[in-house]
Design a protein around this motif. Structure first.
Motif, short mmCIF file in Angstrom:
data_model
loop_
_atom_site.label_atom_id
_atom_site.label_comp_id
_atom_site.label_asym_id
_atom_site.label_seq_id
_atom_site.Cartn_x
_atom_site.Cartn_y
_atom_site.Cartn_z
N ARG A 12 20.68 24.72 3.47
CA ARG A 12 21.61 23.62 3.20
C ARG A 12 22.88 23.76 4.04
N ARG A 13 23.43 24.98 4.09
CA ARG A 13 24.66 25.24 4.85
C ARG A 13 24.48 24.93 6.33
N ILE A 14 23.41 25.42 6.92
CA ILE A 14 23.16 25.21 8.35
C ILE A 14 22.84 23.75 8.63
N ARG A 15 22.05 23.15 7.75
CA ARG A 15 21.70 21.74 7.92
C ARG A 15 22.96 20.87 7.93
N LEU A 16 23.84 21.10 6.98
CA LEU A 16 25.07 20.31 6.92
C LEU A 16 25.99 20.60 8.10
N LYS A 17 26.03 21.86 8.52
CA LYS A 17 26.85 22.23 9.69
C LYS A 17 26.37 21.50 10.94
N ARG A 18 25.07 21.27 11.02
CA ARG A 18 24.48 20.56 12.16
C ARG A 18 24.57 19.04 11.99
N GLY A 19 25.04 18.60 10.82
CA GLY A 19 25.15 17.17 10.55
C GLY A 19 23.81 16.50 10.35
N MET A 20 22.85 17.25 9.83
CA MET A 20 21.50 16.72 9.64
C MET A 20 21.27 16.33 8.19
N SER A 21 20.56 15.23 8.01
CA SER A 21 20.13 14.84 6.67
C SER A 21 18.86 15.62 6.33
N GLN A 22 18.51 15.62 5.06
CA GLN A 22 17.25 16.25 4.67
C GLN A 22 16.09 15.55 5.36
N GLU A 23 16.16 14.24 5.44
CA GLU A 23 15.09 13.45 6.08
C GLU A 23 14.90 13.88 7.53
N ARG A 24 15.99 14.00 8.25
CA ARG A 24 15.93 14.36 9.68
C ARG A 24 15.39 15.77 9.88
N LEU A 25 15.88 16.72 9.06
CA LEU A 25 15.40 18.09 9.18
C LEU A 25 13.93 18.18 8.81
N ALA A 26 13.55 17.51 7.74
CA ALA A 26 12.14 17.54 7.32
C ALA A 26 11.24 16.98 8.42
N ARG A 27 11.64 15.87 9.01
CA ARG A 27 10.85 15.27 10.09
C ARG A 27 10.74 16.23 11.27
N ALA A 28 11.86 16.85 11.64
CA ALA A 28 11.86 17.78 12.79
C ALA A 28 11.01 19.02 12.51
N ALA A 29 10.95 19.44 11.24
CA ALA A 29 10.18 20.63 10.88
C ALA A 29 8.73 20.30 10.51
N GLY A 30 8.41 19.01 10.42
CA GLY A 30 7.05 18.61 10.09
C GLY A 30 6.69 18.84 8.63
N ILE A 31 7.68 18.71 7.75
CA ILE A 31 7.42 18.86 6.32
C ILE A 31 7.93 17.61 5.60
N ASP A 32 7.54 17.48 4.35
CA ASP A 32 7.97 16.34 3.55
C ASP A 32 9.41 16.53 3.09
N ARG A 33 10.17 15.45 3.03
CA ARG A 33 11.57 15.53 2.62
C ARG A 33 11.70 16.05 1.19
N SER A 34 10.79 15.64 0.31
CA SER A 34 10.87 16.11 -1.08
C SER A 34 10.59 17.61 -1.17
N TYR A 35 9.75 18.13 -0.27
CA TYR A 35 9.50 19.57 -0.23
C TYR A 35 10.77 20.30 0.19
N LEU A 36 11.45 19.78 1.21
CA LEU A 36 12.71 20.39 1.67
C LEU A 36 13.75 20.35 0.56
#
Length: 93
Positions: A12-36
């Motif tokens: 969560r800390r790194i994601r927010l520091k990068r300005g990424m939403s859960q949706e964007r990170l999940a898509r980039a990592a190839g996982i479901d947003r609800s899983y993230l």
């Protein structure tokens, strides 16, 4: 701090520091947003492969997902919670 809590806090800390939403990170990592979201709430237990994909999407070493916060670090500083909307009374019909 337990490993699952460390992982959740750091993702969560790194994601927010990068300005990424859960949706964007999940898509980039190839996982479901609800899983993230579950991972950030500590209700999911990711595999090593998932951790590798998340760390790659965040551009960090997998080790960075388990770094203990410094004593002066505060979870509140990186809290993703938005202020609640004010309660508006329902319109009468």
């Amino acid at each position: 701090m337990k490993p699952r809590a460390l992982l959740a806090w750091n993702v969560r800390r790194i994601r927010l520091k990068r300005g990424m939403s859960q949706e964007r990170l999940a898509r980039a990592a190839g996982i479901d947003r609800s899983y993230l979201a579950g991972l950030e709430r500590q209700s999911k237990n990711p595999t090593i492969d998932v951790l590798d994909r998340i760390s790659e999407a965040l551009s960090v070493h997998p080790f960075d997902l388990f770094v203990k916060p410094s004593s002066c670090a505060s979870i509140l500083k990186t809290s993703p919670h938005r202020p609640k909307r004010p309660h508006l009374p329902r319109k009468k019909r």
